[in-house]
Design a protein around this motif. Sequence first.
Motif, PDB file in Angstrom:
ATOM      1  N   SER A 109      60.183 -50.158  12.919  1.00  0.00           N
ATOM      2  CA  SER A 109      58.902 -50.602  13.458  1.00  0.00           C
ATOM      3  C   SER A 109      59.076 -51.336  14.784  1.00  0.00           C
ATOM      4  CB  SER A 109      58.194 -51.500  12.446  1.00  0.00           C
ATOM      5  OG  SER A 109      56.971 -51.981  12.953  1.00  0.00           O
ATOM      6  N   GLN A 156      57.325 -50.076  18.489  1.00  0.00           N
ATOM      7  CA  GLN A 156      55.921 -50.490  18.522  1.00  0.00           C
ATOM      8  C   GLN A 156      55.433 -50.799  19.934  1.00  0.00           C
ATOM      9  OE1 GLN A 156      55.588 -53.852  15.922  1.00  0.00           O
ATOM     10  NE2 GLN A 156      56.736 -55.240  17.242  1.00  0.00           N
ATOM     11  N   ARG A 168      54.199 -46.036  15.771  1.00  0.00           N
ATOM     12  CA  ARG A 168      54.187 -46.858  14.576  1.00  0.00           C
ATOM     13  C   ARG A 168      55.087 -46.226  13.511  1.00  0.00           C
ATOM     14  NH1 ARG A 168      52.348 -49.656  17.759  1.00  0.00           N
ATOM     15  NH2 ARG A 168      50.475 -50.986  17.688  1.00  0.00           N
ATOM     16  N   HIS A 219      51.107 -50.915   9.953  1.00  0.00           N
ATOM     17  CA  HIS A 219      50.927 -52.241   9.372  1.00  0.00           C
ATOM     18  C   HIS A 219      49.779 -53.014  10.011  1.00  0.00           C
ATOM     19  CE1 HIS A 219      53.529 -52.912  12.878  1.00  0.00           C
ATOM     20  NE2 HIS A 219      53.063 -54.150  12.888  1.00  0.00           N
ATOM     21  N   ASP A 220      49.478 -52.725  11.285  1.00  0.00           N
ATOM     22  CA  ASP A 220      48.406 -53.444  11.964  1.00  0.00           C
ATOM     23  C   ASP A 220      47.050 -52.752  11.832  1.00  0.00           C
ATOM     24  OD1 ASP A 220      49.241 -51.327  13.526  1.00  0.00           O
ATOM     25  OD2 ASP A 220      49.501 -52.494  15.361  1.00  0.00           O
ATOM     26  N   GLU A 221      46.984 -51.720  11.002  1.00  0.00           N
ATOM     27  CA  GLU A 221      45.741 -51.002  10.741  1.00  0.00           C
ATOM     28  C   GLU A 221      45.198 -51.312   9.349  1.00  0.00           C
ATOM     29  OE1 GLU A 221      42.643 -47.929  10.642  1.00  0.00           O
ATOM     30  OE2 GLU A 221      43.599 -49.162  12.186  1.00  0.00           O
ATOM     31  N   THR A 253      51.526 -49.936   3.492  1.00  0.00           N
ATOM     32  CA  THR A 253      52.253 -50.114   4.753  1.00  0.00           C
ATOM     33  C   THR A 253      53.745 -50.235   4.439  1.00  0.00           C
ATOM     34  OG1 THR A 253      52.414 -52.550   4.914  1.00  0.00           O
ATOM     35  CG2 THR A 253      50.296 -51.539   5.507  1.00  0.00           C
TER      36      THR A 253
END
Length: 234
Positions: free
Chosen positions: A11, A15, A20, A183-185, A224
């Motif tokens: 990751s 990133q 991703r 992970h950020d979604e 995730t």
Amino acid sequence: MERILSRREASEAVQDHGWRYVLGTLQTSVPVRTLAQAICVAADAVTVCGDDADRHLRVDVRPHLAVFTLQSSEHAAVTDRDAELARLISATAGKSGFLPDPGLGAGAPRSVQLLEIAIDALDIAGIRPFWKAVLGYADEAGGGGPEDPLVDPVGQGPAFWFQQMDQARPQRNRIHVDISVPHDEAARRIEAALAAGGRLVSATRAPAFWVLADPEGNEACVTTWQGRDPQDVS
């Protein structure tokens, strides 16, 4: 020799380059205006990957975008070479005026993602051959055991995996969908599902996964890479 990267290593390696880490792969998309542009962007990526393209790169080309997936076919995992190729693809696309975007472009309804179908089973070894045959699927590279997923040999359909049950649960659905997202979604996806009438069944394993259910109790998991190794809990 290629080195398999941990989830966190994979990751963090990509990133900042518009990629991703999702379900054992690196993914991004490049928004374009025409199918011809998508094919050109894909061709540039194949060229920059060189001899490694066939062993690492998959591309889904559409009139409005090209979706790139990197994974070592030998290891069925992300390696340091995949991370290097991701950076090369981003740099090459950028020189042509195209920016890799894991959000699938401005205004897109979702990010990059991968789907898995999970089947609860009392006897995984007993049912796995049926699903392999009826789907026309194959063992994942290096797999074949009862705990290993089945994958589409041409890469079109979602993987199927089998979750061990201790006892029959007739009042609960035995098949559910896993939606693996960046992970950020995850937070945005969960909020949307709850706003659409869903409910949170469990967050005890978050951020590895959250169990959600529709108004009739059918379950789905948003997953995730985080929280699956002690050092990856955030």
